[in-house]
Structures are given as C-alpha cells and as structure tokens.
Scaffold this motif. Structure first.
Motif, short mmCIF file in Angstrom:
data_model
loop_
_atom_site.label_atom_id
_atom_site.label_comp_id
_atom_site.label_asym_id
_atom_site.label_seq_id
_atom_site.Cartn_x
_atom_site.Cartn_y
_atom_site.Cartn_z
N GLU A 37 0.99 -1.04 0.30
CA GLU A 37 0.02 0.11 -0.02
C GLU A 37 0.86 1.24 -0.05
O GLU A 37 0.65 2.28 -0.67
CB GLU A 37 -1.03 -0.08 1.26
N THR A 38 1.87 1.30 0.71
CA THR A 38 2.59 2.37 0.94
C THR A 38 4.17 2.24 1.32
O THR A 38 4.57 3.17 1.58
CB THR A 38 1.99 3.31 2.12
N ASP A 39 4.61 1.28 0.89
CA ASP A 39 6.16 0.83 0.91
C ASP A 39 6.40 1.25 2.38
O ASP A 39 7.43 1.69 2.60
CB ASP A 39 7.01 1.67 0.05
N TYR A 40 5.61 0.54 3.45
CA TYR A 40 5.62 0.64 4.79
C TYR A 40 5.65 2.11 5.09
O TYR A 40 6.44 2.59 6.35
CB TYR A 40 7.22 0.02 5.11
N GLY A 41 4.73 2.87 4.76
CA GLY A 41 4.54 4.09 5.47
C GLY A 41 5.51 5.33 4.54
O GLY A 41 5.58 6.11 4.97
N ALA A 42 6.42 4.88 3.69
CA ALA A 42 7.09 5.78 3.01
C ALA A 42 6.25 6.77 2.07
O ALA A 42 6.95 7.80 1.55
CB ALA A 42 8.17 4.81 2.22
N ASP A 43 5.29 6.17 1.43
CA ASP A 43 4.39 7.04 0.50
C ASP A 43 2.75 7.14 0.78
O ASP A 43 2.37 6.03 0.21
CB ASP A 43 4.71 6.41 -0.63
N ASN A 44 2.48 8.06 1.67
CA ASN A 44 1.29 7.98 2.10
C ASN A 44 0.25 8.88 1.18
O ASN A 44 -0.94 8.92 1.36
CB ASN A 44 0.85 8.51 3.16
N GLY A 45 0.91 9.31 0.17
CA GLY A 45 0.06 10.25 -0.96
C GLY A 45 0.28 11.63 -0.78
O GLY A 45 0.50 11.99 0.39
N GLY A 46 0.36 12.50 -1.65
CA GLY A 46 0.56 13.75 -1.34
C GLY A 46 -0.57 14.93 -1.71
O GLY A 46 -0.39 16.13 -1.85
N MET A 47 -1.70 14.41 -1.97
CA MET A 47 -2.92 15.09 -2.41
C MET A 47 -3.81 15.60 -1.30
O MET A 47 -3.75 14.71 -0.25
CB MET A 47 -3.96 14.20 -3.47
N ASN A 48 -4.50 16.77 -1.30
CA ASN A 48 -5.28 17.24 -0.25
C ASN A 48 -6.60 16.22 -0.33
O ASN A 48 -7.03 15.91 -1.49
CB ASN A 48 -5.70 18.47 -0.65
N LEU A 49 -6.64 15.75 0.79
CA LEU A 49 -7.91 14.55 0.88
C LEU A 49 -9.37 15.08 0.29
O LEU A 49 -9.70 14.30 -0.44
CB LEU A 49 -7.99 14.23 2.39
N PHE A 50 -9.73 16.33 0.75
CA PHE A 50 -10.90 16.85 0.26
C PHE A 50 -10.92 17.36 -1.16
O PHE A 50 -11.80 17.29 -1.89
CB PHE A 50 -11.21 18.04 1.24
N ALA A 51 -9.73 17.92 -1.56
CA ALA A 51 -9.79 18.40 -2.98
C ALA A 51 -9.83 16.97 -3.76
O ALA A 51 -10.18 17.11 -4.86
CB ALA A 51 -8.25 19.09 -3.28
N ALA A 52 -9.08 15.91 -3.56
CA ALA A 52 -9.17 14.73 -4.29
C ALA A 52 -10.54 14.10 -4.42
O ALA A 52 -11.00 13.70 -5.45
CB ALA A 52 -7.95 13.81 -3.63
N LEU A 53 -11.06 13.84 -3.21
CA LEU A 53 -12.52 13.30 -3.50
C LEU A 53 -13.31 14.07 -4.08
O LEU A 53 -14.39 13.78 -4.71
CB LEU A 53 -12.81 13.20 -1.80
N ALA A 54 -13.35 15.49 -3.87
CA ALA A 54 -14.17 16.47 -4.39
C ALA A 54 -14.04 16.46 -5.99
O ALA A 54 -15.04 16.58 -6.82
CB ALA A 54 -13.97 17.83 -3.96
N THR A 55 -12.75 16.17 -6.32
CA THR A 55 -12.52 16.16 -7.81
C THR A 55 -13.23 14.84 -8.25
O THR A 55 -13.73 14.91 -9.53
CB THR A 55 -10.96 16.04 -8.25
N LEU A 56 -13.14 13.73 -7.85
CA LEU A 56 -13.75 12.75 -8.12
C LEU A 56 -15.24 12.55 -7.95
O LEU A 56 -15.94 12.09 -8.82
CB LEU A 56 -13.37 11.53 -7.40
#
Length: 445
Positions: A157-176
C-alpha cells in the motif's frame, strides 16, 4: 322635659367619603382607558454578509460544493467544519484527467510481481517484522490475521509508510465526486472525510491521500476508516498517517471482519497433471480439496494435497503456460482490501517470503505481452462476431469474456485457460474475418 341633643359636627362625613370613593372607582373602571406606551422608533441593526466563497474557475465544481454544503449540514457536519475543510480547494487536473480517461492496466502480472515482491521489498519487510514484533504479535493474537499478511499489505500500500500520497484529501475526493465515472464512489467518501475531520480534529495539512482518496499507511478510504479504524498503540487516538501500530491494527480489524480464517493459508503454488481440464481453472470455480486431489493436482514440490473438504480454486494468472495456484477463502478476503487478483497474489507471495517460503517455482511466460485496450476490445468483438457471447464490449476481459474465450479454445482443440494472448487474437481475427456477427456456426474446427 326632654332636651334634644345637638347634632354632631361632620357626622355624615364618613358615609359621604365612602360614597365618593365608590363612585370614583366605578368611574375609573369604566371610563379611564389604560395608557398605551409609545412605540419606540425602529432601529436598523446591520448584519454582516457571509463571505463569498472564492470561485474555483469551474462552475460545475463550485455548484457541487454549494450543494454538498447543504447536504453536509443535514448530515450533522457543522458549517465551520465544511468551510474549513473546503477552503480554497479546486479540481486537481491530474486526477480529473485520469478520472475521465480511465487509464488501462497494461503491465503483465509477472512484471507487477517483480516490483511488488522484489528483494528490496522483502528485506524491508523483514526489518519491519523485527521493529514492530511485539505490536504485530499482539495484533495477530487478537485478530487471527498473520503478521506476515499485515506487513505485506503495508508494503504494497505505501512501502511501509514511505508513500502516504500527497494530495489534499478533500480536493481529491471532490474532484472525483463532482464529475466523471466515480461520483457514486467518491460522494459518500467525501462526506465521510468531513465527518472524520470533525470527530478527530486532525490538522488539515496532514490529511493527505492518494489520487483516489485513500489515506494513511495502510490506505483506508474514509468510509472504511469509520468502520474499522483501531487504536493500535493504546494512546487513545487513531492516526493512520503517523502511527504504524494504528495502521496495522486497523488493517487487521478489516481483514478479520471480512472473514479471515485463522490457520488457513491464502493459497499456494501447485502442479497440474497432464490433460488437466483447464476450463475448470478459474478463481471463481470452487471445488473440495479431495476433488482436486483425485484429479491429480499436487503441490509444486510434488507432494499430495492436504486432506480435507475445504473449498479451493485453481488460478492461472498467466494461462496454461504459467504458474498455477490453489486459492482458499482467505484469498478472497484479501480481495476485499483491494479487488485486484494481481494485488491479492502479491500480498500472499510477499507474506510467504516473510514466513520463509520460496519464490514462485514455475517460470512465467515472459515472451507474452499485455494487450492494449484496443486489442482487448477486438478480442470481444471477434468472439461476438463468431457467436460467443461476451456481453457489452468494454475492453475488460471479465468472467463472461473468459467463458466465451474458453468455448472458442475448446472448439479449436486448445487449452481452454481463457487467457488472451497476441497470437490468439491473430487467430481470432483470421477466423472472424468476413463472418457476419452472430453466426456462431461459422467457427472453424
């Protein structure tokens, strides 16, 4: 002679006084109106208008946020929560483009596994097993989910926490959520994210996600968080971004709730006998272990299959020329985490390596290449033209297309594994050329 007493002065005064009082009271009760207080002059109290939300430049996106605010307040989200979470968000162009174009998955399964179960990832997983040994042992004891499976999920999922993603959670979900093919998925997730923010009070700067709105070290969606998030480190808080124990405990809770069977494997590599009926080799075709034993299926080392009546399926991720795996119910539980067979296979294989298992023994058919979406559409169109029902052509070779392909393979004396290849597509195109659609009798034998 009787003498008359002189009259007393003011003798009739009390009666007169009483009469006057009575008359005065009656007059007041009937004739004196109650004075009306003067009406004060109207005072205009100035009300400051609500600050206008800055426009995003996309009217449809702005309209979505306006409607979403009304819905959110009806769901118990406070105005402050909504306004703070959505302040300044705009559609994310990269997400909008991917959402509209639906990028295809074109990497062969063996190439995916080369990365997912690489030597570096195995080594890092072993380090995590040591670092969080006590935490993982406690979680495994309470959930029944093996620590190796949990670390494998964490790694993929995240390479043991090294890559949690860098998108704003609300902007990402609103875009979708505001437009495109994923609105039904994203809108409930958007409101769930607002609820999490209101309940947990995370700093907005830390609420980052993947482009699909999954977040934390084990990549939970907001609705999944509300169902399964757990406090793994015992500090009274749940933080999937910064706490590995919280993330691992939450993943274990999800898998346990989805029916993980303690003590049963996810599956293992097997060897199929000569003349095996490949049309029965499908992840959706379950048979008792005793039946697979009777049909000559053995472990990859050549040993007999275990005794028992547990149901299992034969899975050929690369067709008859690649490795074969016997899948148990726990494989389907991993699919509940991420509904992709290649992902579930990678989790199982990585977990096996952590438990001391060997890599896949049978070679992969690396000479084969993945088909493009246009080629997959041609596969479906040619099969349909030849009379084999694939449903509505969509470029996804699902259960119905695989069944149609197997019928075609059987009709041509081929191993009916349902695995599409470039050479098989060339054969199909040759057979379907000049054949009217729907004339299944034109299939050549």
């Amino acid at each position: 002679m009787e003498m008359k007493r002189p009259p007393r002065p003011f003798a009739g005064l009390p009666r007169l006084t009483a009469l006057c009082v009575t008359l005065a009271a009656a007059a007041c009760a009937t004739t004196a109106p109650k004075p009306t207080p003067p009406v004060p002059p109207a005072v205009a109290v100035p009300i400051a208008p609500l600050p206008a939300r800055p426009t995003s430049g996309d009217p449809k996106f702005d309209a979505f946020l306006e409607a979403a605010r009304i819905t959110a307040l009806a769901l118990g989200i406070t105005p402050q929560t909504f306004d703070s979470a959505t302040a300044g968000i705009r559609p994310i162009p990269s997400i909008a483009a991917a959402n509209a174009n639906q990028p295809e998955f074109s990497k062969p399964v063996w190439s995916y596994l080369d990365s997912a179960v690489s030597a570096r990832r195995v080594k890092d997983a072993q380090l995590m097993l040591g670092r969080y040994g006590d935490v993982l042992a406690r979680i495994e004891a309470s959930s029944g989910v093996p620590k190796e499976i949990l670390v494998a999920v964490w790694g993929l999922e995240t390479d043991y926490g090294a890559d949690n993603g860098g998108m704003n959670l609300f902007a990402a979900l609103a875009t979708l959520a505001y437009d495109g093919p994923r609105t039904e998925y994203a809108r409930p997730e958007f409101f769930a994210a607002l609820k999490i923010y209101q309940q947990q009070h995370y700093p907005l700067s830390e609420m980052v996600s993947s482009w699909a709105g999954a977040f934390g070290q084990t990549q939970f969606t907001p609705t999944t968080f509300l169902k399964y998030a757990a406090d793994g480190d015992g500090d009274g808080q749940i933080d999937l971004w910064r706490s590995a124990p919280d993330a691992l405990a939450s993943a274990a809770r999800l898998l346990a709730d989805q029916g993980w069977k303690k003590g049963q494997p996810w599956g293992f590599e097997v060897r199929l006998p000569a003349g095996f009926a490949y049309e029965d080799a499908d992840a959706d075709t379950q048979k008792p272990l005793r039946e697979w034993r009777a049909r000559g299926v053995r472990t990859v080392s050549g040993a007999a299959l275990p005794e028992g009546d547990d149901s299992a399926a034969i899975y050929l991720p690369a067709g008859a020329h690649g490795p074969a795996f016997l899948l148990f119910a726990n494989f389907n539980v991993i699919l509940k985490y991420n509904n992709a067979a290649s992902y579930a296979l990678a989790v199982g294989l990585l977990a096996d390596r952590l438990a001391g298992g060997e890599p896949v023994q049978h070679p992969w058919p690396r000479e084969e290449r993945a088909l493009s979406r246009a080629e997959r559409l041609s596969f479906q169109a040619d099969l349909t033209r030849l009379g084999f029902d694939t449903g509505t052509p969509d470029g996804v070779l699902g259960r119905k297309t695989r069944a149609a392909l197997r019928q075609y393979q059987k009709a041509h004396g081929l191993a009916a594994d349902g695995f599409p290849t470039a050479s098989l597509l060339a054969m199909l195109e040759k057979d379907a050329g000049g054949t009217p659609a729907g004339t299944g009798a034109a299939v050549k034998n």
